[in-house]
Write an enzyme that holds these catalytic residues in place. Structure first.
Site, mmCIF file in Angstrom:
data_model
loop_
_atom_site.group_PDB
_atom_site.id
_atom_site.type_symbol
_atom_site.label_atom_id
_atom_site.label_comp_id
_atom_site.label_asym_id
_atom_site.label_seq_id
_atom_site.Cartn_x
_atom_site.Cartn_y
_atom_site.Cartn_z
ATOM 1 N N TYR A 1 0.869 -1.164 0.000
ATOM 2 C CA TYR A 1 0.000 0.000 0.000
ATOM 3 C C TYR A 1 0.911 1.220 0.000
ATOM 4 O O TYR A 1 1.779 1.343 0.875
ATOM 5 C CB TYR A 1 -0.879 0.043 1.253
ATOM 6 N N ASP B 1 -6.509 -0.825 -6.058
ATOM 7 C CA ASP B 1 -7.977 -0.760 -5.993
ATOM 8 C C ASP B 1 -8.483 -0.294 -4.639
ATOM 9 O O ASP B 1 -9.617 -0.579 -4.265
ATOM 10 C CB ASP B 1 -8.578 -2.133 -6.316
ATOM 11 N N HIS C 1 -10.426 -7.091 -4.402
ATOM 12 C CA HIS C 1 -10.155 -6.957 -2.966
ATOM 13 C C HIS C 1 -11.045 -7.901 -2.151
ATOM 14 O O HIS C 1 -11.464 -7.584 -1.027
ATOM 15 C CB HIS C 1 -10.365 -5.517 -2.505
#
Length: 569
Positions: free
Chosen positions: A324, A352, A444
């Protein structure tokens, strides 16, 4: 060195001034903040002072030395780490929980974490997850909420030394409320030997996990339409098996970005594994190593990255890293340097998650945890969104991440780069043009945008519109895979490997043995599927072995570009 070991100057000062302290030694409270003494002096009573005056000078000096070598110190005399280990406490100099309760407002916010009291008044305003998550536990013990969702070192790296106030007196903490004490029905735990398929792990985990952990792991976004669609997509595809083929021996080995794998599966990046087991991601690493499959480690892992890597079962065990990108780019650059130095084999950037998905089961369950952990007393503040773990831990993610950041990442690593969260053929085409090494099709796990397509739909789009992508970079997929048949279907459509997250978190409730059991279940199912399909090696798989017509009307047959998008050359 202990945080409460006195400095030499402090000792000299105490000895030379001992005589002047024989009169009027002050009585002081048994807790301390700022510059108050930490505990009551042992000669604080009138009788003690009288006996001390009757002693000679030498005796006074001796007693003074003994007193100052054994008595508690003032906080300003402490050196080194201001936050000592909780096991150093001996029952003296502790802060009663009732005192912590008084500091329960945004303007005066104390919190107990792991037996230590911190003043988070100033830090709350810069907390990545928002100040409301700290304010809601003001004046209370937040250990049970904090520990599972924050990696080790969070406090040490994020707080100023002055935030530490002292140790809480454990005898004054409220008692924990267990499910049994609350009168909840206790279901029979499922023995590991009874589990013969990955869906069984989900049923067992619902029993084994706390309600909060279950809500966090199992929940999808809003109406959970995509979560359900992920599973249904696999069931909508049928096989076209071949018969009368010698399938006595089958080979499930493959490579992923050059790394050998005994199966075409990997452990998807799933954070907060310590919600399932105290050793968290470290046990996932051990299980992956024993079975020779790859673990992709989450940025939100609940164990330190070096600890996970050091849990490997062999020096050459490969790991991939999910990244991330932090709003504070230097933090991400530091993490990338660590990834490079620790010898991980690839970096997959999540694309995403520009905003955390609304996972209502996770949001609703915060109050339940506060009641169960005994911290719901006093004033509880909450925003109108709820209080989910997912939203709490996702505040640091940079919403400005864009295609140009692929070049930024290339500047900081020579490792293969993948994009995790691609959901359309158009973005897959862009990714290939940008020169990425891998495309990871994912929504996700149905936890971000509800209504987004299953990864299997996107894989079908690639096959139909731009199949050359499958030859230009490796394609991975996750979401809804629970069976060996699911894995083989994805491989027939060109996927290099299939990731699973929730099933391995659920298996972790049984420790290392559970993780290994889950992997071996998949090994058996994949081998069985290959035999019944009439193939012996993974490179014999292809679209000719599938009937995908039930999904044809769900898949675009050409790229569709928006008015503000720039079509590729």
């Amino acid at each position: 060195m202990s945080a409460f070991r006195p400095t030499l100057r402090a000792l000299r000062t105490r000895v030379t001034s001992a005589a002047t302290r024989t009169e009027g030694v002050p009585r002081i409270p048994t807790w301390s903040v700022a510059k108050r003494p930490i505990s009551t002096g042992r000669y604080g009573s009138t009788a003690a002072r009288g006996r001390l005056l009757q002693l000679g000078g030498a005796a006074i000096a001796s007693l003074a030395i003994a007193y100052h070598l054994t008595s508690p110190l003032l906080l300003e005399e402490a050196i080194d780490d201001p936050s000592p280990d909780a096991d150093q406490a001996v029952g003296r100099g502790m802060i009663p929980y009732s005192e912590v309760n008084k500091h329960n407002t945004p303007e005066d916010c104390w919190v107990v974490i792991d037996g230590k009291v911190y003043d988070l008044t100033e830090f709350a305003s810069i907390h990545p997850g928002g100040s409301q998550h700290i304010h809601r536990v003001a004046g209370r013990d937040a250990t049970q909420i904090f520990q599972p969702i924050h990696p080790p070192g969070t406090i040490e790296n994020g707080l100023d030394e002055g935030a530490f106030k002292g140790l809480v007196d454990p005898a004054t903490l409220p008692k924990m409320i267990s499910k049994e004490a609350a009168g909840e029905k206790q279901e029979r735990k499922i023995d590991l030997g009874e589990i013969i398929g990955l869906p069984d792990f989900a049923e067992a985990a619902k029993i084994n996990l706390t309600s909060k952990a279950w809500a966090y792991m199992s929940s999808g976004a809003t109406d959970q339409y995509t979560l359900d669609l992920n599973r249904n997509a696999f069931n909508s595809i049928l096989f076209r098996p071949r018969v009368l083929v010698d399938v006595d021996e089958v080979d499930t080995r493959t490579t992923m970005l050059g790394q050998e794998n005994s199966l075409p599966i990997f452990i998807s990046p799933a954070g907060m594994a310590k919600l399932a087991h105290p050793e968290g991601e470290c046990l996932l690493a051990k299980g992956a190593g024993l079975c020779n499959i790859i673990q992709m480690i989450s940025t939100n892992a609940s164990a330190p990255l070096p600890d996970i890597i050091n849990s490997r079962t062999s020096p050459d065990q490969p790991f991939f890293m999910q990244l991330y990108v932090d709003r504070n780019r230097p933090k991400s650059e530091d993490l990338i340097r660590k990834i490079n130095n620790l010898g991980l084999k690839a970096i997959f950037v999540t694309v995403d998650a520009a905003a955390p998905g609304k996972r209502e089961a996770d949001e609703r369950s915060r109050a339940e945890v506060e009641v169960a952990s005994g911290i719901s007393g006093g004033k509880i503040s909450s925003d109108n969104k709820g209080g989910g773990i997912g939203r709490s831990v996702g505040g640091f993610i940079d919403p400005k991440l864009s295609w140009k950041d692929v070049a930024w990442l290339r500047k900081h690593t020579t490792l293969p780069i993948g994009l995790k969260g691609v959901q359309t053929v158009e973005d897959a085409m862009k990714a290939v043009e940008m020169g990425v090494d891998a495309i990871y099709l994912s929504n996700h796990g149905g936890r971000a945008l509800d209504g987004s397509p299953p990864a299997l739909y996107t894989l079908l789009e690639i096959n139909k519109i731009c199949p050359e992508i499958l030859n230009k970079c490796e394609v991975y997929i996750d979401g809804g895979c629970r069976r060996g048949t699911d894995v083989v279907k994805a491989l027939c459509l060109g996927a290099k490997g299939v990731g699973m997250g929730r099933p391995f978190l659920y298996s972790l409730t049984y420790g290392e043995e559970g993780v290994v059991h889950a992997i071996e279940i998949m090994r058996d199912e994949i081998q069985t599927t290959l035999r019944l399909l009439g193939v012996t090696k993974l490179d014999q798989l292809g679209p000719h072995l599938l009937n995908t017509r039930a999904l044809d009307n769900m898949v675009f047959d050409k790229p569709v570009w928006g008015p503000y998008e720039k079509p590729l050359r």
